[in-house]
Enzyme design. Structure first.
Site, PDB file in Angstrom:
ATOM      1  CB  ILE A 127       7.509  16.929 -27.322  1.00 44.07           C
ATOM      2  CG1 ILE A 127       6.753  18.271 -27.267  1.00 44.07           C
ATOM      3  CG2 ILE A 127       8.792  16.987 -26.520  1.00 44.07           C
ATOM      4  CD1 ILE A 127       6.342  18.670 -25.847  1.00 44.07           C
ATOM      5  CB  SER A 128       7.756  19.603 -32.525  1.00 42.82           C
ATOM      6  OG  SER A 128       7.343  18.535 -33.340  1.00 42.82           O
ATOM      7  CD  GLN A 129      13.258  23.169 -33.317  1.00 40.42           C
ATOM      8  OE1 GLN A 129      13.787  22.196 -33.830  1.00 40.42           O
ATOM      9  NE2 GLN A 129      13.809  24.371 -33.319  1.00 40.42           N
ATOM     10  N   PRO A 130       9.718  24.079 -29.482  1.00 37.53           N
ATOM     11  CG  PRO A 130       9.870  24.894 -27.314  1.00 37.53           C
ATOM     12  CD  PRO A 130      10.601  24.048 -28.306  1.00 37.53           C
ATOM     13  NE  ARG A 139       8.432  21.876 -25.877  1.00 38.43           N
ATOM     14  CZ  ARG A 139       9.670  21.406 -25.980  1.00 38.43           C
ATOM     15  NH1 ARG A 139      10.583  21.744 -25.069  1.00 38.43           N
ATOM     16  NH2 ARG A 139      10.003  20.608 -26.974  1.00 38.43           N
TER      17      ARG A 139
END
Length: 206
Positions: free
Chosen positions: A51-54, A25
């Site tokens: 960027i979206s949270q994992p 990431r």
């Protein structure tokens, strides 16, 4: 990240967990934010996008039920991270983004990481990409007021759409839509989320 943030959220698909472990990431976030790359938070990537949270990425990909050989439409390329994770499982990912700067950046990162089964396109994601349809799964990283008609048409029988849906620009419910036949779709809710708006001809106005 996987053990503390993703498994503890109840995500258990082994292919998804393996993909989340495999894709770095930190390569998809700005250099000045790399110390936060494995925190379970969204991060800004420019052009008012994130960027979206994992855990959200993992949850959406698990809900999409990706399988080897699947053709996937990824709407809202952003950094390219979600497309890279999906491509670790699926056959090929066509990812579409409306910001040219993000398209160029995502292409560069994916090429550098030798991820060859993602094609990044510049365009209006609400219109899909009819020339590569049908898709076994469509995954959207932006929230719209409705499921775009083009996505329904471009979805294979048995295909899955996972997207944030709601009448509010910033607060939605994550939904899963499964195409049962030519006319029938099953829809279920996966919980409340907050995504950037899905902008386009069949989404929110720019």
């Amino acid at each position: 990240m996987v053990e503390r943030q993703i498994v503890r959220r109840g995500i258990c698909n082994p292919d998804v967990l393996a993909a989340m472990r495999q894709v770095p990431r930190e390569e998809f976030v700005p250099v000045e934010l790399r110390e936060f790359a494995y925190d379970d938070i969204p991060l800004p990537i420019g052009n008012e996008q994130t960027i979206s949270q994992p855990a959200i990425v993992a949850s959406m990909i698990e809900a999409a039920e990706l399988r080897p050989g699947d053709r996937v439409l990824d709407v809202g390329t952003g950094s390219g991270y979600a497309a890279a994770v999906a491509a670790t499982i699926a056959g090929h990912v066509h990812s579409i983004e409306r910001h040219a700067e993000l398209v160029d950046s995502a292409r560069e990162i994916l090429e550098r990481l030798a991820i060859c089964n993602v094609t990044v396109h510049l365009g209006d994601g609400t219109m899909g990409l009819a020339e590569y349809a049908p898709y076994d799964a469509i995954i959207a990283a932006a929230g719209g007021p409705r499921v775009p008609a083009a996505w329904r048409e471009q979805l294979a029988i048995g295909g899955r759409i996972v997207m944030p849906l709601g009448r509010d620009l910033h607060y939605q419910r994550l939904i899963k839509l499964v195409r049962r036949n030519q006319q029938d779709y099953d829809q279920s809710s996966l919980g409340e989320v907050r995504f950037v708006p899905l902008v386009g001809a069949d989404g929110w106005p720019a």
